[in-house]
Write an enzyme that holds these catalytic residues in place. Structure first.
Site, PDB file in Angstrom:
ATOM      1  N   GLU A 226       0.796  -1.231   0.000  1.00 21.45           N
ATOM      2  CA  GLU A 226       0.000   0.000   0.000  1.00 21.45           C
ATOM      3  C   GLU A 226       0.829   1.282   0.000  1.00 21.45           C
ATOM      4  O   GLU A 226       0.737   2.089   0.934  1.00 21.45           O
ATOM      5  CB  GLU A 226      -0.944   0.020   1.209  1.00 21.45           C
ATOM      6  CG  GLU A 226      -1.882  -1.162   1.270  1.00 21.45           C
ATOM      7  CD  GLU A 226      -2.940  -1.047   2.368  1.00 21.45           C
ATOM      8  OE1 GLU A 226      -2.777  -0.205   3.271  1.00 21.45           O
ATOM      9  OE2 GLU A 226      -3.918  -1.793   2.315  1.00 21.45           O
TER      10      GLU A 226
ATOM     11  N   GLU B   5      -5.230  -8.716   0.771  1.00 21.94           N
ATOM     12  CA  GLU B   5      -5.850  -8.416   2.065  1.00 21.94           C
ATOM     13  C   GLU B   5      -7.327  -8.184   1.829  1.00 21.94           C
ATOM     14  O   GLU B   5      -7.705  -7.467   0.897  1.00 21.94           O
ATOM     15  CB  GLU B   5      -5.295  -7.128   2.713  1.00 21.94           C
ATOM     16  CG  GLU B   5      -3.931  -7.232   3.304  1.00 21.94           C
ATOM     17  CD  GLU B   5      -3.438  -5.922   3.953  1.00 21.94           C
ATOM     18  OE1 GLU B   5      -4.269  -5.115   4.421  1.00 21.94           O
ATOM     19  OE2 GLU B   5      -2.218  -5.725   3.973  1.00 21.94           O
TER      20      GLU B   5
HETATM   21  C1  GAL Z   1      -4.336  -2.159   5.640  1.00 19.44           C
HETATM   22  C2  GAL Z   1      -2.891  -2.417   6.038  1.00 19.44           C
HETATM   23  C3  GAL Z   1      -2.724  -3.401   7.135  1.00 19.44           C
HETATM   24  C4  GAL Z   1      -3.823  -3.394   8.161  1.00 19.44           C
HETATM   25  C5  GAL Z   1      -5.181  -3.269   7.502  1.00 19.44           C
HETATM   26  C6  GAL Z   1      -6.349  -3.250   8.450  1.00 19.44           C
HETATM   27  O1  GAL Z   1      -4.451  -0.900   5.072  1.00 19.44           O
HETATM   28  O2  GAL Z   1      -2.132  -2.893   4.960  1.00 19.44           O
HETATM   29  O3  GAL Z   1      -1.466  -3.192   7.677  1.00 19.44           O
HETATM   30  O4  GAL Z   1      -3.609  -2.451   9.148  1.00 19.44           O
HETATM   31  O5  GAL Z   1      -5.214  -2.138   6.704  1.00 19.44           O
HETATM   32  O6  GAL Z   1      -6.552  -2.006   9.058  1.00 19.44           O
END
Ligand code: GAL
Length: 464
Positions: free
Chosen positions: A166, A366
């Site tokens: 990200e 994710e």
């Molecule tokens: C994403 C990030 C993670 C985690 C997730 C949930 O943006 O890559 O590190 O924090 O959000 O909040």
């Protein structure tokens, strides 16, 4: 109806070094460690990264639990501030080398393919103090040296590398919207940092491809995509959604996959007097070093409407001069976290990758649901009965499956996260794991969603 996923589908989960390991035996301080040291009150309940989920000590046991919930692949990240002693020469820290070797070996011994990311918001603070961090091109060279060390040390066993997680969050959090240290508000710097991050990624990929032995490994980048949906068919809302998409998604997608920045965005930034400094040699490198595979983090859509005031107004440059958030009436929300739940976006992303990005191999790197006060759902045995999370995964995977059936080249789905972990300034407020952590005792317990995921993984699908 049973939904079956492609052969060798990645049923996995993602975490990161700074969010799981704890600061034990770490030689250097990253920007989050530093921020906590100077302003612990900025972190939910004053909980910082010192212990996190103690993965530094408990990785043997934690990886066994990950296996039990059916993960065949797991992403974590190497911390630059742990592996390297001298940032200028990229000399190695012996305990860092030992530790990451042990972790990688432990994953493999448990039949889990390690997926390794090199940067997860965790710039060593010295590089910020000395050079301005990602504002500096010198730092992009130091990063490439560190990356090369990683490839040399672990590339015999690690076949799936990612340069950044990200990068857009670094731009937004550190340089525009003040949710990451150093909380600067400076549109011009933000634009330069965005460019430098794409450049750093290309430099790391060039190092990887320049090695004699990369064992047929693959390298890519992980981008958070928030599909931009216009509030209405009105041309002003449509134009706002276009700009929002260029800034939040295509700014990184286009150079990573197509090798060049989106023309319309470049023209706009130039007209606004904030375009980055770039050399022809750098742009050439970016055009040559495109990714082998893409990771997509998806949590929520981006609903957009026309800005309230005209972009021709006198104001400091911000991307939001071109678009505004739109709160769509009737949207489904995860209220505590403040995020809309919209699973169909995964289908839309699948088709965008198929149609606009040469159907490059990609995976959901994710996706997940952050829920606060999960004790509400805990039974007498300490198991969190998180049916809402099962529904969330079920619905997202169902739309993803439609995208795959439509020909999109998606090879996996990673949940954020295997074990409840430290979530930056939100610390442990929202829990995302398939496995819960008691942050006082470090006792870890599989949630109902972990059992559901294990079944889905075993059956390479589920009853929809
Ligand atoms: C994403 C990030 C993670 C985690 C997730 C949930 O943006 O890559 O590190 O924090 O959000 O909040």
């Amino acid at each position: 109806m049973k939904l079956t996923f492609p052969d060798h589908f990645w049923w996995g989960a993602a975490t990161s070094g700074p969010q799981s390991e704890g600061r034990f035996n770490k030689q250097h301080v990253n920007v989050f460690d530093h921020w906590y040291d100077i302003a612990p009150e900025d972190f939910y309940n004053y909980v910082g990264p010192d212990t996190a989920s103690d993965f530094y000590h408990s990785f043997h046991e934690d990886i066994k639990l990950m296996k039990e919930v059916g993960l065949n692949t797991v992403r974590t990240s190497i911390q630059w501030s742990r592996l390297i002693d001298d940032f200028e020469t990229a000399s190695l820290n012996p305990d860092g080398v030992r530790y990451y070797n042990d972790v990688i070996n432990e994953f493999i011994a448990n039949g889990i393919t390690p997926v390794i990311n090199l940067h997860h918001f965790d710039l060593p603070v010295e590089l910020y103090d000395r050079y301005g961090g990602w504002e500096s091109k010198h730092v992009t060279d130091l990063y490439a040296k560190y990356a090369e060390q990683c490839f040399r040390l672990f590339g015999d066993r690690v076949k799936n590398w990612f340069t950044f997680n990200e990068p857009m969050v670094i731009v937004d959090g550190e340089y525009l919207y003040q949710f990451h240290y150093p909380k600067i508000v400076d549109g011009k710097k933000a634009v330069q940092v965005a460019y430098n991050l794409s450049l750093a990624s290309a430099k790391a990929m060039a190092k990887y491809r320049g090695l004699d032995h990369n064992n047929n490994g693959k390298i890519g980048i992980i981008l958070n995509l928030t599909p931009a949906y216009a509030a209405s068919a009105d041309p002003a809302d449509q134009a706002a959604a276009k700009m929002a998409d260029l800034w939040t998604n295509k700014l990184f997608l286009d150079p990573a996959i197509n090798g060049h920045f989106p023309e319309k965005l470049v023209t706009t930034l130039k007209k606004d007097g904030v375009l980055w400094q770039a050399t022809p040699a750098e742009l050439q490198l970016i055009s040559e070093q495109t990714i082998d595979q893409l990771g997509v983090n998806y949590y929520h859509p981006f609903r957009v409407q026309r800005p309230e005031i005209s972009p021709d107004s006198l104001m400091d440059w911000m991307p939001t001069k071109y678009f505004n958030d739109y709160e769509m009436p009737g949207r489904v929300m995860n209220v505590d976290k403040g995020w809309e739940i919209y699973p169909k976006a995964l289908y839309d992303i699948a088709l965008t990758v198929r149609d606009d990005y040469h159907n490059i191999p990609w995976f959901v790197s994710e996706n997940g649901m952050g829920v606060s006060r999960e004790e509400r759902f805990m039974d007498a045995n300490g198991v969190v009965n998180d049916d809402y999370r099962i529904k969330f995964m079920h619905d997202h995977l169902t739309w993803l499956h439609k995208g795959i059936e439509a020909g999109s080249n998606c090879f996996g789905y990673h949940v954020w996260t295997p074990i409840d972990c430290w979530s930056w300034a939100n610390a442990y407020r929202n829990r995302y794991g398939l496995i819960s952590t008691n942050i006082h005792t470090q006792v870890k317990t599989i949630k109902r969603s972990g059992r559901w995921f294990a079944d889905a993984s075993k059956n390479n699908g589920f009853e929809a």
